[in-house]
Design an enzyme around this catalytic site. Structure first.
Site, PDB file in Angstrom:
ATOM      1  N   LEU A 248       0.832  -1.209   0.000  1.00 46.84           N
ATOM      2  CA  LEU A 248       0.000   0.000   0.000  1.00 46.84           C
ATOM      3  C   LEU A 248       0.867   1.260   0.000  1.00 46.84           C
ATOM      4  CD1 LEU A 248      -2.932   0.935  -0.012  1.00 46.84           C
ATOM      5  CD2 LEU A 248      -2.814   1.098   2.464  1.00 46.84           C
ATOM      6  N   SER A 249       0.603   2.089  -0.980  1.00 47.57           N
ATOM      7  CA  SER A 249       1.396   3.287  -1.217  1.00 47.57           C
ATOM      8  C   SER A 249       1.594   4.118   0.038  1.00 47.57           C
ATOM      9  CB  SER A 249       0.676   4.111  -2.270  1.00 47.57           C
ATOM     10  OG  SER A 249       0.931   5.470  -2.087  1.00 47.57           O
ATOM     11  N   LYS A 250       2.814   4.641   0.166  1.00 48.91           N
ATOM     12  CA  LYS A 250       3.119   5.415   1.355  1.00 48.91           C
ATOM     13  C   LYS A 250       2.784   6.889   1.178  1.00 48.91           C
ATOM     14  CE  LYS A 250       5.964   3.157   4.564  1.00 48.91           C
ATOM     15  NZ  LYS A 250       6.832   2.070   4.195  1.00 48.91           N
ATOM     16  N   ARG A 251       2.406   7.270  -0.027  1.00 51.41           N
ATOM     17  CA  ARG A 251       2.128   8.685  -0.216  1.00 51.41           C
ATOM     18  C   ARG A 251       1.039   9.090   0.757  1.00 51.41           C
ATOM     19  NH1 ARG A 251       0.040   9.495  -5.290  1.00 51.41           N
ATOM     20  NH2 ARG A 251      -0.105   7.243  -5.452  1.00 51.41           N
ATOM     21  N   GLN A 252       1.331  10.143   1.472  1.00 46.73           N
ATOM     22  CA  GLN A 252       0.500  10.515   2.610  1.00 46.73           C
ATOM     23  C   GLN A 252      -0.984  10.664   2.276  1.00 46.73           C
ATOM     24  OE1 GLN A 252       2.394  13.413   4.893  1.00 46.73           O
ATOM     25  NE2 GLN A 252       0.574  14.117   5.937  1.00 46.73           N
TER      26      GLN A 252
END
Ligand code: GLU
Length: 499
Positions: A248-252
């Site tokens: 799962l993408s870490k982009r906030q």
């Protein structure tokens, strides 16, 4: 007290990185469910000893989200940065026991070793230069005040087994485990030391955390052994995955719980959603209250495989919870969005007689009026923030739209204009007090019948003129909310637009 009668105690131990990851919410929830199910304690421990991972305001942000979603912790939160002396004391104790050692290697030397190992295609780990220093050598360095760290003396042979409640037994070869740093040269503990010391001192019985910490667990078990303590039980939760199965993408923006709350996902829906990522108490049911989740919780039933983050499912669940709200509650929930969007400016007066009373007024807008608007969308709303786009035409003085949307099926511009003109003349004669949905509907339908119009030929252009939209609620509902004056105005505007 024997082990079996020990009170269950679990902890959520986030680092204050500035936002709470959606995976962190799941970890917190599972710990909470496990504690409540077993009448145990759920504590919050802030792991902020790694300065590079901590940001100012990070602690408050985590506490705020936990409060918002209603995961109540027992006891005051523990803050590791306020407990530095404790960790230092325990690190020194291990040195005294011969289970840990001072390491005086400079960062430059460590980097050289690393590069050499990379060059030789070897695993990068500390080469143990200081592991067996004599007392004399050690004293020499301390006298020179050479900065040092304290490292764990990891056994060079054998395996360390992690008996995980979810994954079963996982074995790690000791020779592949680094002599990890426990205390850094600035006196701060590493994550491993502080985590283990605190789990011991806080009498944690079960460590429930994300799978990414599984590789750290043998190090922790070795630390427990070095101290002579009994380790807690471990349960590592499956990874959260994007729909393409990547992590799962870490982009906030994609993973911060705060952002989901801001967009208008309800806490109940978010908890329900994250609960089902990796666990489902029953194949038939998808909607669970927090109490139901507590009742059905079982660590043993958690899946080993990664859980896909499915936003459509979250939207669907959120819609379910939105429809469970009373209209009053939903209006209150939508209010911040209306306010923020500037929709509720006092210049917009409700065009229907105000029913000011127990409901009171809200910045110039009557709550009863707002209720009628929100009621129109309760069925289809998936996120609270959508209320703004869906209803903004009620709040505007002039609508901006392509007149083409007024044209129904085979009609041409002229037909639509004539129809709207006829409708206008008819509506002008209807008293303002009759602008009530049912009444208007009856009157207009009679008018359509008496004049042998096709219903769509009149109702489509009317609806489009009132909303300025291809799709919207029906014309009578909108007309009641707008009131006579605005309805006439919008029909006149539509006629003008048709040129
Ligand atoms: N501080 C770790 C984190 O940020 C906690 C890991 C654990 O629960 O032991 O996730």
């Amino acid at each position: 007290m024997s082990f079996f009668s020990r009170k269950i105690r679990v902890r959520f131990a986030p680092s204050p990185t500035g936002f709470l990851h959606i995976g962190g919410l799941r970890t917190a929830l599972y710990n909470y469910l496990f504690a409540r199910k077993n009448k145990g304690d759920f504590i919050l421990r802030i792991e902020d000893t790694d300065q590079t991972r901590s940001v100012p305001g990070g602690i408050e942000a985590i506490i705020e989200v936990l409060n918002k979603v209603g995961l109540k912790y027992d006891e005051e939160p523990y803050i590791q940065s306020k407990r530095l002396d404790i960790y230092k004391k325990y690190a020194l104790e291990l040195v005294k026991k011969g289970k840990a050692y001072y390491c005086f290697c400079s960062t430059e030397r460590l980097e050289e070793v690393r590069q050499k190992q990379i060059g030789e295609g070897k695993l990068t780990m500390y080469d143990k230069k200081c592991r067996d220093l004599t007392e004399k050598q050690r004293n020499k360095e301390t006298k020179k005040r050479t900065p040092y760290v304290i490292r764990l003396k990891v056994p060079e042979k054998g395996v360390t087994a992690v008996d995980d409640i979810i994954r079963g037994e996982v074995q790690f070869e000791n020779k592949l485990i680094d002599d990890q740093v426990l205390l850094k040269s600035d006196g701060y503990p590493t994550y491993h030391l502080a985590n283990v010391v605190d789990d011991y001192l806080m009498k944690i019985t079960h460590v429930i955390r994300a799978e990414e910490w599984l590789p750290s667990t043998p190090k922790h078990i070795l630390l427990y052994k070095a101290f002579g303590w009994k380790p807690p039980k471990f349960a590592h939760l499956p990874l959260l995955l994007n729909s393409d199965k990547s992590k799962l993408s870490k982009r906030q923006g994609d993973v911060a719980v705060e952002d989901y709350l801001k967009k208008g996902y309800l806490p109940e829906a978010l908890l329900n959603f994250v609960a089902l990522m990796g666990y489902n108490p029953s194949a038939e049911q998808e909607v669970y209250s927090l109490e139901e989740l507590v009742r059905g919780f079982d660590l043993e039933k958690i899946n080993k495989t990664g859980a896909v983050f499915n936003i459509e499912k979250l939207d669907w669940l959120n819609g379910v919870y939105i429809r469970k709200k009373s209209l009053d509650e939903l209006v209150d929930l939508c209010l911040p969005y209306f306010k923020e969007s500037g929709a509720l400016i006092p210049t917009i007066s409700p065009p229907i007689p105000r029913e000011v009373g127990e409901q009171g007024e809200l910045e110039g807008v009557d709550k009863n009026w707002l209720k009628k608007i929100v009621a129109l969308e309760q069925e289809r709303l998936k996120r609270l923030d959508e209320i703004i786009y869906l209803t903004e035409f009620f709040f505007k003085d002039k609508l901006n739209y392509d007149p083409q949307i007024l044209i129904w099926k085979k009609m041409n511009r002229e037909d639509v204009k004539n129809t709207l003109n006829k409708l206008l003349l008819f509506l002008e004669k209807i008293p303002e007090g009759d602008f009530i949905r049912e009444k208007l509907e009856r009157l207009i339908k009679d008018f359509i019948r008496d004049n042998k119009f096709a219903a769509g030929d009149m109702l489509w252009p009317m609806r489009a003129a009132l909303s300025g939209r291809q799709a919207s609620p029906g014309p009578f509902e909108i007309a009641e909310i707008l009131g006579k004056e605005k309805v006439l105005q919008r029909i006149r505007d539509a006629i003008n637009k048709l040129g």
